[in-house]
Scaffold this active site. Structure first.
Site, PDB file in Angstrom:
ATOM      1  N   ARG A   1       7.262 -11.461   7.794  1.00  0.00           N
ATOM      2  CA  ARG A   1       8.348 -11.278   6.822  1.00  0.00           C
ATOM      3  C   ARG A   1       9.558 -12.106   7.253  1.00  0.00           C
ATOM      4  O   ARG A   1      10.204 -12.766   6.448  1.00  0.00           O
ATOM      5  CB  ARG A   1       8.749  -9.795   6.701  1.00  0.00           C
ATOM      6  CG  ARG A   1       7.731  -8.889   6.026  1.00  0.00           C
ATOM      7  CD  ARG A   1       7.588  -9.176   4.548  1.00  0.00           C
ATOM      8  NE  ARG A   1       8.822  -9.039   3.790  1.00  0.00           N
ATOM      9  CZ  ARG A   1       9.301  -7.928   3.265  1.00  0.00           C
ATOM     10  NH1 ARG A   1       8.633  -6.801   3.395  1.00  0.00           N
ATOM     11  NH2 ARG A   1      10.437  -7.916   2.571  1.00  0.00           N
TER      12      ARG A   1
ATOM     13  N   CYS B   1       1.393  -3.336   3.639  1.00  0.00           N
ATOM     14  CA  CYS B   1       2.764  -3.871   3.655  1.00  0.00           C
ATOM     15  C   CYS B   1       3.703  -3.024   4.508  1.00  0.00           C
ATOM     16  O   CYS B   1       4.758  -3.496   4.911  1.00  0.00           O
ATOM     17  CB  CYS B   1       3.296  -3.974   2.232  1.00  0.00           C
ATOM     18  SG  CYS B   1       3.319  -2.391   1.378  1.00  0.00           S
TER      19      CYS B   1
HETATM   20  N1  NVA Z   1       4.939   0.497  -2.957  1.00  0.00           N
HETATM   21  C1  NVA Z   1       5.893   0.857  -1.947  1.00  0.00           C
HETATM   22  C2  NVA Z   1       6.263  -0.345  -1.140  1.00  0.00           C
HETATM   23  C3  NVA Z   1       7.256  -0.122  -0.053  1.00  0.00           C
HETATM   24  C4  NVA Z   1       7.578  -1.375   0.685  1.00  0.00           C
HETATM   25  C5  NVA Z   1       7.113   1.491  -2.602  1.00  0.00           C
HETATM   26  O1  NVA Z   1       7.548   0.998  -3.659  1.00  0.00           O
HETATM   27  O2  NVA Z   1       7.646   2.470  -2.083  1.00  0.00           O
HETATM   28  N1   CP Z   2       7.234  -3.645   3.348  1.00  0.00           N
HETATM   29  C1   CP Z   2       8.536  -3.416   3.108  1.00  0.00           C
HETATM   30  O1   CP Z   2       9.169  -3.971   2.206  1.00  0.00           O
HETATM   31  O2   CP Z   2       9.108  -2.541   3.988  1.00  0.00           O
HETATM   32  P1   CP Z   2      10.561  -1.899   3.898  1.00  0.00           P
HETATM   33  O3   CP Z   2      10.533  -0.873   2.808  1.00  0.00           O
HETATM   34  O4   CP Z   2      10.770  -1.280   5.253  1.00  0.00           O
HETATM   35  O5   CP Z   2      11.559  -2.982   3.591  1.00  0.00           O
END
Ligand code: NVA
Ligand code: CP
Length: 302
Positions: free
Chosen positions: A289, A261
């Site tokens: 996205r 992601c």
């Molecule tokens: N699991 C990660 C996703 C960031 C998009 C977090 O929560 O930091």
């Molecule tokens: N994958 C995602 O949500 O990235 P950001 O933290 O950059 O929004």
């Protein structure tokens, strides 16, 4: 209608958003005035690149506007409650997107908002990411039902939404996490319940090799999510052996695609070779996205 969890959508609604994402990606110009005059307030309690910029770009390209706020620039930073803030913000705007540290904050926001609230990531879920990922999987294989996906790593917010999303569309998902870092039981149970209707197979294991075998998609995320920073040292130890590297990828199908992601911590949960390799679709995931966010906004505001 709010989008706090994947399960706020019915299976039909989820499938329809995925189809609409494809139409939007193919002909973005057809959608350029669809949210004319609409305002999205974006409240971020943490950093964000993709969620922030894809939502703001989506609003601009659909003819609307986005206002980006955070705690320190508003009275939230001086103790105004989330409930009171929600009441006020929803009088100015047509939708509120929020990235929060605690899912409970999002629920308080939604309880007090007169306009739809979208989860832009909480400690429990990341539905906007996963809706877009399901579109990306469909884009690659032309179908979702019966696809085998393995998620290797932390049973975190992204993993929870993936479990729900995969079970809703009939994807078979195997999650491999170290002991103590498996996804929460209530998310696994919900996914198992949904799978009875859709036929998807849900498995939670500890061995990353077992999960990778026969996978058509390999997905990973960071080992230390936002909010988990104080556990960094023990997490880095616990997740050793859960890296997406050449050896793990070799166990998957020969045409297996690699997903993340983002943001990635290169050299930890994924190697440079794998994220930059020919089977990596992480940049398509990131691009999608934007298209998926438009489909979500149109469903809630259009
Ligand atoms: N699991 C990660 C996703 C960031 C998009 C977090 O929560 O930091
Ligand atoms: N994958 C995602 O949500 O990235 P950001 O933290 O950059 O929004």
């Amino acid at each position: 209608m709010d989008l706090l969890s994947m399960t706020d959508l019915s299976i039909k609604e989820l499938e329809s958003i995925i189809r609409e994402t494809g139409r939007i990606k193919a002909r973005p110009e057809d959608y350029k005035d669809r949210l004319k005059g609409k305002i999205l307030v974006m409240l971020f309690e943490g950093p964000s690149t993709r969620t922030r910029v894809s939502f703001e770009t989506a609003m601009i390209q659909l003819g609307g506007n986005a206002i980006d706020i955070n705690e320190s620039m508003t009275q939230l930073g001086r103790g105004e409650t989330m409930g009171d803030s929600a009441r006020v913000l929803s009088r100015y705007s047509d939708c509120i997107l929020a990235r929060v540290k605690r899912h409970e904050t999002l629920m308080e926001l939604a309880r007090n908002s007169e306009v739809p609230v979208i989860n832009g990531l909480s400690d429990l879920e990341h539905p906007c990411q996963v809706i877009s990922d399901l579109f990306t999987i469909h884009e690659v294989r032309g179908r979702l039902k019966g696809i085998d996906l393995a998620y290797i790593g932390d049973g975190n917010n992204v993993c929870n939404s993936l479990l729900l999303g995969c079970s809703m569309v009939g994807i078979n998902i195997k999650v491999a996490s170290p002991e103590g870092y498996e996804p929460a039981k209530n998310f696994v149970k919900k996914a198992l319940d949904i799978s009875k209707e859709t036929g998807s197979r849900i498995e939670i294991v500890n061995d990353p090799r077992e999960a990778a075998k026969g996978a058509s998609f390999l997905y990973t995320d960071v080992w230390v999510s936002m909010g988990d920073e104080s556990e960094e040292e023990e997490r880095l130890k616990a997740f050793r052996g859960y890296q997406l590297n050449r050896e793990i990828v070799k166990l998957a199908n020969s045409d297996c695609k690699i997903m993340h992601c983002l943001p990635a911590h290169r050299g930890l949960e994924i190697t440079d070779e794998v994220i930059d390799g020919r089977d990596s679709i992480v940049w398509d995931q990131a691009e999608n996205r934007l298209h998926a966010q438009k489909a979500i906004l149109l469903r809630l505001l259009g």
